[in-house]
Design a protein around this motif. Structure first.
Motif, mmCIF file in Angstrom:
data_model
loop_
_atom_site.group_PDB
_atom_site.id
_atom_site.type_symbol
_atom_site.label_atom_id
_atom_site.label_comp_id
_atom_site.label_asym_id
_atom_site.label_seq_id
_atom_site.Cartn_x
_atom_site.Cartn_y
_atom_site.Cartn_z
ATOM 1 N N ASN A 1 33.483 -20.357 32.802
ATOM 2 C CA ASN A 1 32.353 -19.452 32.986
ATOM 3 C C ASN A 1 32.790 -17.998 32.829
ATOM 4 O O ASN A 1 32.107 -17.206 32.182
ATOM 5 C CB ASN A 1 31.710 -19.658 34.356
ATOM 6 C CG ASN A 1 30.865 -20.912 34.409
ATOM 7 O OD1 ASN A 1 30.334 -21.352 33.405
ATOM 8 N ND2 ASN A 1 30.763 -21.493 35.583
ATOM 9 N N GLU B 1 23.311 -17.125 36.133
ATOM 10 C CA GLU B 1 23.553 -18.261 35.248
ATOM 11 C C GLU B 1 24.929 -18.851 35.538
ATOM 12 O O GLU B 1 25.911 -18.155 35.665
ATOM 13 C CB GLU B 1 23.497 -17.777 33.797
ATOM 14 C CG GLU B 1 23.647 -18.872 32.797
ATOM 15 C CD GLU B 1 23.575 -18.329 31.370
ATOM 16 O OE1 GLU B 1 23.263 -19.125 30.483
ATOM 17 O OE2 GLU B 1 23.819 -17.136 31.167
ATOM 18 N N ARG B 2 24.991 -20.168 35.649
ATOM 19 C CA ARG B 2 26.261 -20.837 35.918
ATOM 20 C C ARG B 2 26.201 -22.219 35.300
ATOM 21 O O ARG B 2 25.222 -22.924 35.417
ATOM 22 C CB ARG B 2 26.472 -20.973 37.421
ATOM 23 C CG ARG B 2 27.757 -21.708 37.802
ATOM 24 C CD ARG B 2 28.015 -21.579 39.277
ATOM 25 N NE ARG B 2 28.952 -22.412 39.941
ATOM 26 C CZ ARG B 2 30.034 -22.977 39.511
ATOM 27 N NH1 ARG B 2 30.374 -22.872 38.280
ATOM 28 N NH2 ARG B 2 30.812 -23.698 40.277
ATOM 29 N N TYR B 3 27.286 -22.579 34.613
ATOM 30 C CA TYR B 3 27.372 -23.905 34.021
ATOM 31 C C TYR B 3 28.135 -24.818 34.963
ATOM 32 O O TYR B 3 29.171 -24.442 35.502
ATOM 33 C CB TYR B 3 28.081 -23.845 32.666
ATOM 34 C CG TYR B 3 27.396 -22.942 31.691
ATOM 35 C CD1 TYR B 3 26.121 -23.236 31.226
ATOM 36 C CD2 TYR B 3 28.008 -21.791 31.239
ATOM 37 C CE1 TYR B 3 25.472 -22.397 30.338
ATOM 38 C CE2 TYR B 3 27.370 -20.952 30.338
ATOM 39 C CZ TYR B 3 26.108 -21.260 29.899
ATOM 40 O OH TYR B 3 25.479 -20.427 29.026
ATOM 41 N N ARG C 1 25.673 -12.279 38.045
ATOM 42 C CA ARG C 1 24.768 -13.025 37.159
ATOM 43 C C ARG C 1 24.481 -14.369 37.799
ATOM 44 O O ARG C 1 25.351 -14.973 38.397
ATOM 45 C CB ARG C 1 25.423 -13.232 35.799
ATOM 46 C CG ARG C 1 25.650 -11.903 35.098
ATOM 47 C CD ARG C 1 26.111 -12.072 33.706
ATOM 48 N NE ARG C 1 25.131 -12.800 32.930
ATOM 49 C CZ ARG C 1 25.309 -13.136 31.664
ATOM 50 N NH1 ARG C 1 26.400 -12.809 31.050
ATOM 51 N NH2 ARG C 1 24.402 -13.812 31.007
ATOM 52 N N VAL D 1 30.052 -15.373 32.150
ATOM 53 C CA VAL D 1 29.203 -15.742 33.275
ATOM 54 C C VAL D 1 30.023 -15.502 34.532
ATOM 55 O O VAL D 1 31.048 -16.126 34.744
ATOM 56 C CB VAL D 1 28.787 -17.229 33.189
ATOM 57 C CG1 VAL D 1 27.919 -17.605 34.377
ATOM 58 C CG2 VAL D 1 28.069 -17.505 31.889
#
Length: 70
Positions: free
Chosen positions: A52, A63-65, A61, A57
């Protein structure tokens, strides 16, 4: 919030993700992508958080995978 073992990507995971089988090819690909990795006895490994960060990322922020994207 701590890391769980599912946040670690093993050499086998990285082989599948990168499409490379040789350790040197997997390591080269990670380094080219700016992904920090560690060299273990069974091969390189990294974490979802390090991927990330390499992808921009991070803190500030939302957004996170997660591992379920694999």
């Amino acid at each position: 919030m701590g890391n769980s073992s599912s946040d670690v990507l093993s050499f086998e995971d990285l082989q599948r993700i990168t499409g490379y089988q040789r350790r040197s090819d997997v390591e080269r690909t990670l380094l080219e992508q700016g992904i920090r990795m560690f060299r273990g006895r069974t091969g390189p490994w990294t974490t979802i958080d390090l991927i990330n960060r390499a992808g921009g990322v991070g803190r500030g922020r939302q957004e996170r995978y997660d591992a379920d994207i694999l």
